[in-house]
Design an enzyme around this catalytic site. Sequence first.
Site, PDB file in Angstrom:
ATOM      1  N   ARG A  65     -35.760 -73.052  -5.578  1.00 57.35           N
ATOM      2  CA  ARG A  65     -36.125 -71.653  -5.349  1.00 57.35           C
ATOM      3  C   ARG A  65     -37.507 -71.538  -4.710  1.00 57.35           C
ATOM      4  NH1 ARG A  65     -37.733 -67.304  -9.564  1.00 57.35           N
ATOM      5  NH2 ARG A  65     -37.326 -65.375  -8.426  1.00 57.35           N
ATOM      6  N   HIS A  69     -38.618 -69.491  -1.437  1.00 55.93           N
ATOM      7  CA  HIS A  69     -39.705 -68.499  -1.438  1.00 55.93           C
ATOM      8  C   HIS A  69     -40.795 -68.876  -0.453  1.00 55.93           C
ATOM      9  CE1 HIS A  69     -38.987 -66.147  -5.428  1.00 55.93           C
ATOM     10  NE2 HIS A  69     -37.848 -66.490  -4.871  1.00 55.93           N
ATOM     11  N   ASN A  97     -42.671 -63.934  -8.528  1.00 57.39           N
ATOM     12  CA  ASN A  97     -42.933 -65.315  -8.931  1.00 57.39           C
ATOM     13  C   ASN A  97     -42.469 -65.562 -10.354  1.00 57.39           C
ATOM     14  OD1 ASN A  97     -44.761 -64.461 -10.855  1.00 57.39           O
ATOM     15  ND2 ASN A  97     -46.510 -65.553 -10.015  1.00 57.39           N
ATOM     16  N   HIS A 192     -27.618 -70.486  -6.225  1.00 55.91           N
ATOM     17  CA  HIS A 192     -27.458 -69.881  -7.548  1.00 55.91           C
ATOM     18  C   HIS A 192     -26.426 -70.592  -8.405  1.00 55.91           C
ATOM     19  CE1 HIS A 192     -29.382 -65.881  -5.990  1.00 55.91           C
ATOM     20  NE2 HIS A 192     -30.273 -66.809  -6.281  1.00 55.91           N
TER      21      HIS A 192
HETATM   22  C1  HEM Z   1     -29.938 -64.025  -0.973  1.00 53.04           C
HETATM   23  C2  HEM Z   1     -31.015 -63.526  -1.549  1.00 53.04           C
HETATM   24  C3  HEM Z   1     -31.497 -63.984  -2.882  1.00 53.04           C
HETATM   25  C4  HEM Z   1     -31.828 -63.175  -3.917  1.00 53.04           C
HETATM   26  C5  HEM Z   1     -31.808 -61.654  -3.914  1.00 53.04           C
HETATM   27  C6  HEM Z   1     -32.207 -64.026  -5.021  1.00 53.04           C
HETATM   28  C7  HEM Z   1     -32.616 -63.558  -6.254  1.00 53.04           C
HETATM   29  C8  HEM Z   1     -32.869 -64.357  -7.350  1.00 53.04           C
HETATM   30  C9  HEM Z   1     -33.237 -63.860  -8.647  1.00 53.04           C
HETATM   31  C10 HEM Z   1     -33.429 -62.390  -9.011  1.00 53.04           C
HETATM   32  C11 HEM Z   1     -33.381 -64.922  -9.466  1.00 53.04           C
HETATM   33  C12 HEM Z   1     -33.738 -64.909 -10.961  1.00 53.04           C
HETATM   34  C13 HEM Z   1     -35.224 -64.812 -11.184  1.00 53.04           C
HETATM   35  C14 HEM Z   1     -35.499 -64.623 -12.654  1.00 53.04           C
HETATM   36  O1  HEM Z   1     -35.188 -63.548 -13.169  1.00 53.04           O
HETATM   37  O2  HEM Z   1     -36.007 -65.561 -13.298  1.00 53.04           O
HETATM   38  C15 HEM Z   1     -33.078 -66.101  -8.698  1.00 53.04           C
HETATM   39  C16 HEM Z   1     -33.084 -67.379  -9.191  1.00 53.04           C
HETATM   40  C17 HEM Z   1     -32.825 -68.494  -8.428  1.00 53.04           C
HETATM   41  N1  HEM Z   1     -32.618 -68.515  -7.071  1.00 53.04           N
HETATM   42 FE1  HEM Z   1     -32.302 -66.920  -5.867  1.00 53.04          FE
HETATM   43  N2  HEM Z   1     -32.097 -65.327  -4.644  1.00 53.04           N
HETATM   44  C18 HEM Z   1     -31.664 -65.361  -3.352  1.00 53.04           C
HETATM   45  C19 HEM Z   1     -31.458 -66.475  -2.580  1.00 53.04           C
HETATM   46  C20 HEM Z   1     -31.668 -67.762  -3.015  1.00 53.04           C
HETATM   47  C21 HEM Z   1     -31.621 -68.934  -2.166  1.00 53.04           C
HETATM   48  C22 HEM Z   1     -31.386 -68.910  -0.664  1.00 53.04           C
HETATM   49  C23 HEM Z   1     -31.855 -70.007  -2.966  1.00 53.04           C
HETATM   50  C24 HEM Z   1     -31.909 -71.469  -2.613  1.00 53.04           C
HETATM   51  C25 HEM Z   1     -31.114 -72.044  -1.729  1.00 53.04           C
HETATM   52  C26 HEM Z   1     -32.036 -69.504  -4.314  1.00 53.04           C
HETATM   53  C27 HEM Z   1     -32.229 -70.286  -5.420  1.00 53.04           C
HETATM   54  C28 HEM Z   1     -32.430 -69.817  -6.697  1.00 53.04           C
HETATM   55  C29 HEM Z   1     -32.485 -70.682  -7.865  1.00 53.04           C
HETATM   56  C30 HEM Z   1     -32.257 -72.183  -7.883  1.00 53.04           C
HETATM   57  C31 HEM Z   1     -32.745 -69.852  -8.958  1.00 53.04           C
HETATM   58  C32 HEM Z   1     -32.928 -70.285 -10.418  1.00 53.04           C
HETATM   59  C33 HEM Z   1     -34.391 -70.573 -10.675  1.00 53.04           C
HETATM   60  C34 HEM Z   1     -34.696 -71.115 -12.072  1.00 53.04           C
HETATM   61  O3  HEM Z   1     -33.812 -71.666 -12.742  1.00 53.04           O
HETATM   62  O4  HEM Z   1     -35.863 -71.001 -12.502  1.00 53.04           O
HETATM   63  N3  HEM Z   1     -31.933 -68.143  -4.299  1.00 53.04           N
HETATM   64  N4  HEM Z   1     -32.789 -65.727  -7.410  1.00 53.04           N
HETATM   65  C1  NAG Z   2     -46.305 -69.432 -12.412  1.00 55.16           C
HETATM   66  C2  NAG Z   2     -47.273 -68.410 -11.965  1.00 55.16           C
HETATM   67  O1  NAG Z   2     -48.045 -68.622 -11.064  1.00 55.16           O
HETATM   68  N1  NAG Z   2     -47.193 -67.218 -12.593  1.00 55.16           N
HETATM   69  C3  NAG Z   2     -48.030 -66.084 -12.253  1.00 55.16           C
HETATM   70  C4  NAG Z   2     -47.203 -64.939 -11.716  1.00 55.16           C
HETATM   71  O2  NAG Z   2     -47.989 -63.807 -11.450  1.00 55.16           O
HETATM   72  C5  NAG Z   2     -48.641 -63.277 -12.578  1.00 55.16           C
HETATM   73  C6  NAG Z   2     -49.402 -62.043 -12.127  1.00 55.16           C
HETATM   74  O3  NAG Z   2     -48.553 -61.156 -11.477  1.00 55.16           O
HETATM   75  C7  NAG Z   2     -49.590 -64.345 -13.171  1.00 55.16           C
HETATM   76  O4  NAG Z   2     -50.168 -63.847 -14.347  1.00 55.16           O
HETATM   77  C8  NAG Z   2     -48.797 -65.613 -13.480  1.00 55.16           C
HETATM   78  O5  NAG Z   2     -49.672 -66.632 -13.881  1.00 55.16           O
END
Ligand code: HEM
Ligand code: NAG
Length: 279
Positions: A65, A69, A97, A192
């Site tokens: 991710r 980003h 983030n 995802h």
């Molecule tokens: C298409 C648009 C995308 C949206 C709107 C989106 C949105 C999100 C959101 C909302 C989360 C959860 C964040 C949280 O609440 O902790 C997430 C997690 C994640 N996204 Fe996306 N994402 C997108 C595209 C992608 C792409 C292109 C990748 C990589 C190829 C990706 C990889 C991931 C991964 C691996 C996670 C899990 C992260 C973790 O386990 O900490 N996403 N994404």
């Molecule tokens: C992992 C990380 O950098 N987290 C930061 C995300 O942003 C908030 C402020 O918006 C920081 O407090 C966190 O340390």
Amino acid sequence: MANPKSLSVLFIQLTLVLILLDLSNAQSLKLGFYSTSCPPAEAITKKITTQFIYQAPSLAAPLLRMHFHDCFVRGCEASVLLNSTNNNQAERDAIPNLSLRGFQVIDAVKAAIEKACPGVVSCADILALAARNAINGPFWPIPTGRRDGKISIAAEVLTNLPPFFFNVTQLKASFASKGLNIKDLAILSRGHTIGISHCPSFSNGLYNFTGKGDTDPKMDQNYIAQSKKKCKPGDTTTIVQIDPGSSKIFDTDYYTVVSKRRGLFQSDATFLTNSTTNA
Ligand code: HEM
Ligand SMILES: CC(=O)N[C@H]1CO[C@H](CO)[C@@H](O)[C@@H]1O
Ligand SMILES: *[C@@H]1O[C@H](CO)[C@@H](O)[C@H](O)[C@H]1NC(C)=O
Ligand SMILES: *[C@@H]1O[C@H](CO)[C@@H](O)[C@H](O)[C@H]1NC(C)=O
Ligand SMILES: *[C@@H]1O[C@H](CO)[C@@H](O)[C@H](O)[C@H]1NC(C)=O
Ligand SMILES: *[C@@H]1O[C@H](CO)[C@@H](O)[C@H](O)[C@H]1NC(C)=O
């Protein structure tokens, strides 16, 4: 004094030079960019990333991710890694983030590579390589030669990263602005298939879909009922697996989940509403 004709010839030549310069820039990424300047770079990245993932498998998803980003804000130039300073809030401190993790992996790889070949290998390349090494999934060739940026602005995250509530039309536009097409969108969203989410990233579909205290009618109602048990209204800390039951394995389950109307984010569920992404 130059006459208008020779000026316009000069202008055309200048334009050509600029176009050529620009092309050569775009072509400066290549496989094995460091094969002579730092031969062990890719092996060091692989070794250290693998060690971290062995210790903490859940870091794979946030590294993938983080690469996404990084690339969506100012290109893949590692601006996501830069720290905030007294007078600048950096990307990593922007709201989306939430749950960006794994910075220590990139720091450790960079430190080891600096010992072998100081000042040669970019953090942006390390992040791109580490994301692939971490997920233990499909292999893709990664041309290297990215250069690191020095600017990182938190506010740019909100304007460049698509939010979870985007529909397919909005996602298509967001990806198009980065040179990616609708097929890239559907393929990259497979990211995802691993990882977790916090409740606020999808609870609108459970409790307040149109702002009237309703649920998302397009979602599988059994899945909504299960998710409501995990995420109570206003819960900001609980995490759920995005691809329940196989969130650690980089498989094609993501597509099965979405087609069963269990896509967790609106940005996943929306693929069923467009014939191209649906297919
Ligand atoms: C298409 C648009 C995308 C949206 C709107 C989106 C949105 C999100 C959101 C909302 C989360 C959860 C964040 C949280 O609440 O902790 C997430 C997690 C994640 N996204 Fe996306 N994402 C997108 C595209 C992608 C792409 C292109 C990748 C990589 C190829 C990706 C990889 C991931 C991964 C691996 C996670 C899990 C992260 C973790 O386990 O900490 N996403 N994404
Ligand atoms: C992992 C990380 O950098 N987290 C930061 C995300 O942003 C908030 C402020 O918006 C920081 O407090 C966190 O340390
Ligand atoms: C950001 O700050 C952390 C903690 O001080 C440090 O470990 C890390 O190396 C810094 N990263 C950069 C890119 O300066
Ligand atoms: C997507 O959202 C935009 C902005 O809210 C809206 O104008 C458009 O009609 C939506 N498209 C689809 C296919 O739902
Ligand atoms: C639901 O959404 C509406 C409109 O955004 C908002 O005014 C209301 O406070 C929300 N309700 C809850 C329980 O969050
Ligand atoms: C789906 O997306 C494709 C490609 O952007 C577009 O041509 C088509 O009109 C969209 N279909 C619907 C039903 O929104």
